[in-house]
Write an enzyme that holds these catalytic residues in place. Sequence first.
Site, PDB file in Angstrom:
ATOM      1  N   GLU A  16       1.622   1.434  14.890  1.00  0.00           N
ATOM      2  CA  GLU A  16       1.164   1.522  16.278  1.00  0.00           C
ATOM      3  C   GLU A  16       0.412   2.853  16.412  1.00  0.00           C
ATOM      4  OE1 GLU A  16       4.417  -0.903  19.002  1.00  0.00           O
ATOM      5  OE2 GLU A  16       4.912   1.137  18.350  1.00  0.00           O
ATOM      6  N   SER A  50       9.181   7.324  18.209  1.00  0.00           N
ATOM      7  CA  SER A  50       9.268   5.883  18.511  1.00  0.00           C
ATOM      8  C   SER A  50       9.547   5.659  19.994  1.00  0.00           C
ATOM      9  CB  SER A  50      10.378   5.260  17.681  1.00  0.00           C
ATOM     10  OG  SER A  50      11.598   5.871  18.025  1.00  0.00           O
TER      11      SER A  50
END
Length: 652
Positions: A457, A424
């Site tokens: 994403e 992340s």
Amino acid sequence: MIQPQMPETKNWRFHRDVEQLGWLTIDTPGPVNTLSREAIAELELLVERFEQLARSNELAGIILLSGKDSGFIAGADISEFDAMSDFSVLPDALRRTHALLARIEQLTIPVVAGIHGFCLGGGLELALACHYRVAVNDDKTRIGFPEVGLGIFPGFGGTGRSIRQVGPVDAMQIMLTGKMLRAGAARGLNLVDKLVRHRDMLRWEARKAVLQKRRSSEAPFHKRAMAMGPLRGYVANKMREQARKKARQEHYPAPFALIDLFERHGDDWQAMIAGEVDAFVPLMGSSAATNLRRVFFASEGLKKQGTKGVRFARVHVIGAGVMGGDIAAWCALRGMSVTLQDLDMERIKPALDRAKKLFRKRLKKKHEVDAAVMRLEADATGKGVGRADVIIEAVVEKLEVKQAIFGGLEDQLKPGAILATNTSSIELERIAEKLKQPERLIGLHFFNPVAQLPLVEVIRSSFNTDAEIGKGAAFALAIGKSPVVVKSAPGFLVNRVLMPYMLGAVERVERGESPELLDAAAVAFGMPMGPIELMDTVGLDVGKSVATELGHAVPEGSRFDRLVKDGKLGRKTGEGFYKWVDGKAQKGETPAHADLAGLGRELVKPLVDMTEVVVAEGVVANEQLADIGVIMGTGFAPFLGGPLKARQDGRV
Ligand code: T1G
């Protein structure tokens, strides 16, 4: 067989068979059937002809079917709405459609709809104007009124006919939730009258229904009684209470306008239909509906990013922690065969137990749950690597650990397999630099909780080519997620824009402001949850490490810093900025504030500012992708169309 003279149509096909049955097939331009203005105008001409043929006994009945494999009808044509939402055209257009559906209903010959796949919005309203509905009982059939998701409600008479068909309470539930029902549930509610096992049987069953002049039964009295007399006001208030738990009237007026219409006319389906136009038209032109349409097409646009024709069957996940375990469970739920690797069974077992809970919650049928459990295999030795189409690493956020893992498995990969990290915050180039083929590594960044948040994403490093990224996006779509391609940069899109917003609020708490007030203000603005509650939910340790990774140092000795040092990490430890009981933040009184939404705007401003920066830096390709990405990743007020659209409209 001589065919009757019929009007020229582009959206419909018609033929009459030897039994004088009329087969009306809808087949509009484009991948799905929609009721455009042209399709409705053509149907008017067809119905006029049907009335004539019925009067002259040249037509025994009509069977309405779809000529597309994709499904029955997806509703009115949303791409026409912006042009339609003008008060000068819409009321007449709606009244014309009402009159048309009433004429179909009043035809003296049986009209039967044969439904497969999706039957939504205006498509369901057309089916409800028919005298009988047959549907295919398979996994593809989805029946419902998704209009509320577009900031409107059914406007082709569906408010009245659904109440007549299934009763006021169930009908309102279907319209207020926008839920798409499976065939069995739709039959159970009397939305459809008959189920067939396979699409091939649809024509035959519909033919029988016409020949036997079958008619659908209306909702029984005990159901209709719920809208009679004073009970209706009581039921309407109960519905308002429910609706307020999900949405604020000032943000989403449509469900409340529908409940008002119900309170006025809910005991009379024709009065509901007559009252629809005046309640519907103002919604169609509202900023909420305009923005929700933009969100619909933006999310549709995400479906185009994936490489076409790529198939995925096997997924291997490394790391059985919260993220790794939940990603593995989600992939198994979506039909993939999944192997889940970690150092030993002790680390893998908790993830398997959580997965089983998810399967029971989402699949219900025992055989489906058992099949999903079978698809998710513990794999402490990593034997699944060589067979996998997709390998996803989700271990601790340490660069050297990730490099070691990828270095160790690169030679085992099957040709064409996707290699992905769920990092992340770490730039991909740094993880990939030690690989023989650094271009193979992409990022697939899921959000916690994986089962709830639709966004993935797809992170692109400077090594990647379009091919790898296209495959990554295709995989996200294949597991029912919405991919947004993001350049590998600190925090990518969502964390990058969320952090200044969350830290901005934390700084205000450090200065003594009430976390309850700040959270209430952000929700009043349109955020799903306030920034302080969100920090506690994400975990103060995660928040602190992402903040540091993004260059926002947490001041030594600050409350935030002390909480982390004391192990008070938020919801997962039972205390952070709030105390947590049974997963719920224990909030004190919210102090009064003259302009809550104004304070909300102030709080959200850093998020919007950073979204502009992210687009300017090219981290995401354009404003629309940034808006849909932030909406899907943070739940940012969809009725505002996203942070940049909200700024464009002067809302922040
Ligand atoms: N209008 C216009 N375009 C539509 C459309 C619609 N209703 N539905 C789908 N499309 C386009 C979509 O943009 C895409 O286009 C293509 O069809 C394939 O769709 C009075 C006013 C039906 C479940 O809200 O939920 O009726 O990108 O890729 O994944 O009461 O589309 O290829 O150019 O999504 O199989 C209510 C919206 C309208 C349903 C199919 N109906 N559609 O999903 O295919 S309001 C809806 C969907 C209404 C009346 C009111 C999904 C789907 P393109 P797709 P899919």
